[in-house]
Enzyme design. Structure first.
Site, PDB file in Angstrom:
ATOM      1  N   ASP A  17      32.859  37.739 -10.279  1.00  0.00           N
ATOM      2  CA  ASP A  17      31.940  38.837 -10.597  1.00  0.00           C
ATOM      3  C   ASP A  17      30.604  38.600  -9.870  1.00  0.00           C
ATOM      4  O   ASP A  17      29.585  38.348 -10.488  1.00  0.00           O
ATOM      5  CB  ASP A  17      31.738  38.870 -12.129  1.00  0.00           C
ATOM      6  CG  ASP A  17      30.849  40.017 -12.575  1.00  0.00           C
ATOM      7  OD1 ASP A  17      30.643  40.956 -11.787  1.00  0.00           O
ATOM      8  OD2 ASP A  17      30.349  39.962 -13.721  1.00  0.00           O
ATOM      9  N   GLY A  52      40.834  78.872 -45.271  1.00  0.00           N
ATOM     10  CA  GLY A  52      42.299  78.803 -45.175  1.00  0.00           C
ATOM     11  C   GLY A  52      42.834  77.787 -46.182  1.00  0.00           C
ATOM     12  O   GLY A  52      42.176  76.782 -46.459  1.00  0.00           O
TER      13      GLY A  52
HETATM   14  C1  SPV Z   1      30.359  43.368 -17.321  1.00  0.00           C
HETATM   15  O1  SPV Z   1      31.197  43.641 -18.176  1.00  0.00           O
HETATM   16  O2  SPV Z   1      30.630  43.256 -16.137  1.00  0.00           O
HETATM   17  C2  SPV Z   1      28.957  43.226 -17.718  1.00  0.00           C
HETATM   18  C3  SPV Z   1      28.607  42.730 -19.043  1.00  0.00           C
HETATM   19  O3  SPV Z   1      28.107  43.459 -16.891  1.00  0.00           O
HETATM   20  S1  SPV Z   1      28.431  41.015 -18.923  1.00  0.00           S
HETATM   21  O4  SPV Z   1      29.713  40.457 -18.531  1.00  0.00           O
HETATM   22  O5  SPV Z   1      28.001  40.549 -20.217  1.00  0.00           O
HETATM   23  O6  SPV Z   1      27.419  40.725 -17.910  1.00  0.00           O
HETATM   24 MG    MG Z   2      28.786  43.432 -14.926  1.00  0.00          MG
END
Ligand code: SPV
Ligand code: MG
Length: 435
Positions: free
Chosen positions: A208, A93
């Site tokens: 975390d 084309g």
């Molecule tokens: C997260 O992003 O939660 C991870 C990567 O597991 S780290 O924060 O490097 O553990």
């Molecule tokens: Mg993680």
């Protein structure tokens, strides 16, 4: 008897429409048609990977009445195929006179000259293009079974698969819709999303350490899945109890998640980027390999990837320990290895990659360049990494921006001063389209 002339048509043929049929019909009028069907890798070099894999596309194209035979075209550049087939005509084309394919066109003209071949360029069929149709098809490809397999295909088709952290639906949409042109004029984009335990927890105001449980993680995950189509990689920490794993896998697969990453630590979870890892324990390699086997056996879809994350370098256990674990985890069925590191430079993960590459149990490698953010993707590619996860950058950019706005309003006792730094009301109310 005079030999029949040959014409050559290069096609991606992911979504066939009347424009393609018209090209093939014209080509057939000039001679027997060979279709150079672009491989997934060839397509991924200049746009998103196709919905249908090469074999499926081949089956469709070879059954079109204007097509004599189908051969793979491994690159966007036609030269190799043209040199071996020496067609009298190439048909395309006329839309490729502009844009990314212009250079390819010039090379085709030059190559054809060698045997007096001719380029035939029928007028491009207006108002129809695969890109337009793709927008509608995205709805189909949001379905879990179609979505799961896309990550594996991307890993096989691209030099490196780029994954960015998403902690809510809005960040998912940024990853879904952002396209920019690179220096070569090729559209580039992120390939998928990372559901991070760190940023998902932080968004919920929690540490975390698995205080945000999987039910809650899956609720936020589903909000992202609902408005996006790209693959998502789920951070499953250490996977929790072995006996509970099959239920987690079932939920993830039902949501359309493409991969889970499970880390070889035990006990109370602590984020790997914390300086002090004193009380953090790594699992016994055999126990962890059993976890991998359990996940592999309980998954419903083989394309759902199990990625084993090795924490030996984080815990200063050395390269040897990391390599021993990589062997075991790979034999247990892991599809890829995330070799985690919190060094400022990527040297230790590159040393790991160099050694692991020689193993007969080698599987693709994943990098998370949070601390060694200097590293370029090209160097990860050179060292054998297939997936890069930018694990927390969207939340890290949003938080200071919000904090700053809050400070400006508090200080000025009105909002005017903040207006200059934030998007307009018009933009925010029309950010999400209602179509
Ligand atoms: C997260 O992003 O939660 C991870 C990567 O597991 S780290 O924060 O490097 O553990
Ligand atoms: Mg993680």
């Amino acid at each position: 008897m005079r030999k029949k002339k040959l014409s050559y048509v290069a096609l991606a043929a992911d979504i066939l429409h009347e424009g393609h049929i018209n090209i093939l019909k014209v080509a057939n009028n000039y001679g027997d048609v060979t279709v150079g069907l672009l491989t997934d890798q060839a397509i991924a070099s200049y746009k998103s990977i196709p919905f249908l894999n090469y074999e499926k596309r081949k089956t469709i194209v070879e059954n079109i009445k204007y097509v004599k035979r189908v051969v793979p075209q491994e690159t966007l550049d036609h030269t190799d195929n043209l040199n071996s087939i020496k067609p009298n005509f190439v048909v395309h084309g006329d839309n490729w006179k502009r844009g990314i394919l212009r250079k390819t066109r010039n090379k085709v003209i030059k190559t054809l000259k060698k045997w007096n071949g001719k380029l035939i360029e029928p007028k491009y069929t207006k108002n129809i293009s695969s890109t337009i149709i793709k927008k509608d098809l995205n709805k189909i490809f949001m379905q879990p079974q179609n979505r799961i397999s896309r990550l594996k295909r991307l890993i096989f088709s691209k030099d490196i698969v780029k994954i960015l952290e998403s902690h809510n639906a809005l960040t998912g949409l940024i990853i879904e819709n952002l396209f920019i042109k690179n220096s070569k004029g090729i559209n580039i984009e992120f390939d998928g999303m990372w559901s991070s335990s760190l940023t998902d927890s932080a968004t919920k105001g929690k540490p975390d350490n698995s205080s945000v449980d999987f039910s809650s993680r899956i609720l936020s995950l589903n909000e992202i899945m609902e408005v996006t189509t790209k693959p998502l990689v789920f951070d499953a920490d250490n996977g929790g109890q072995l006996e509970h794993l099959p239920f987690l896998i079932r939920s993830l697969e039902r949501s359309g998640v493409s991969a889970l990453i499970i880390e070889d630590k035990i006990g109370l979870k602590k984020n790997s980027l914390f300086k002090n890892q004193d009380n953090v324990k790594q699992d016994n390699p055999k126990n962890f390999a059993d976890k991998i086997k359990k996940i592999c056996n309980s998954r419903q879809y083989n394309d759902f990837m199990v990625i084993a994350r090795i924490e030996s370098l984080i815990l200063n256990k050395g390269l040897k320990d990391a390599l021993k674990r990589a062997e075991l985890y790979s034999k247990a069925g892991a599809d890829a290895i995330l070799i985690h590191s919190k060094k400022k430079l990527p040297n230790e993960i590159f040393s790991f990659a160099k050694k692991f590459k020689k193993s007969k149990n080698y599987i693709p490698l994943v990098a998370v360049p949070s601390t060694y953010s200097k590293v370029y993707e090209k160097d990860l590619i050179k060292n054998g990494f297939k997936l890069v996860i930018y694990a927390n950058q969207l939340l890290r950019s949003a938080y200071p921006a919000m904090l700053n706005t809050a400070k400006i309003i508090l200080k000025n006792q009105r909002a005017l001063e903040a207006d200059k730094k934030i998007i307009s009301i018009n933009e925010i109310i029309s950010l999400i389209k209602n179509d």
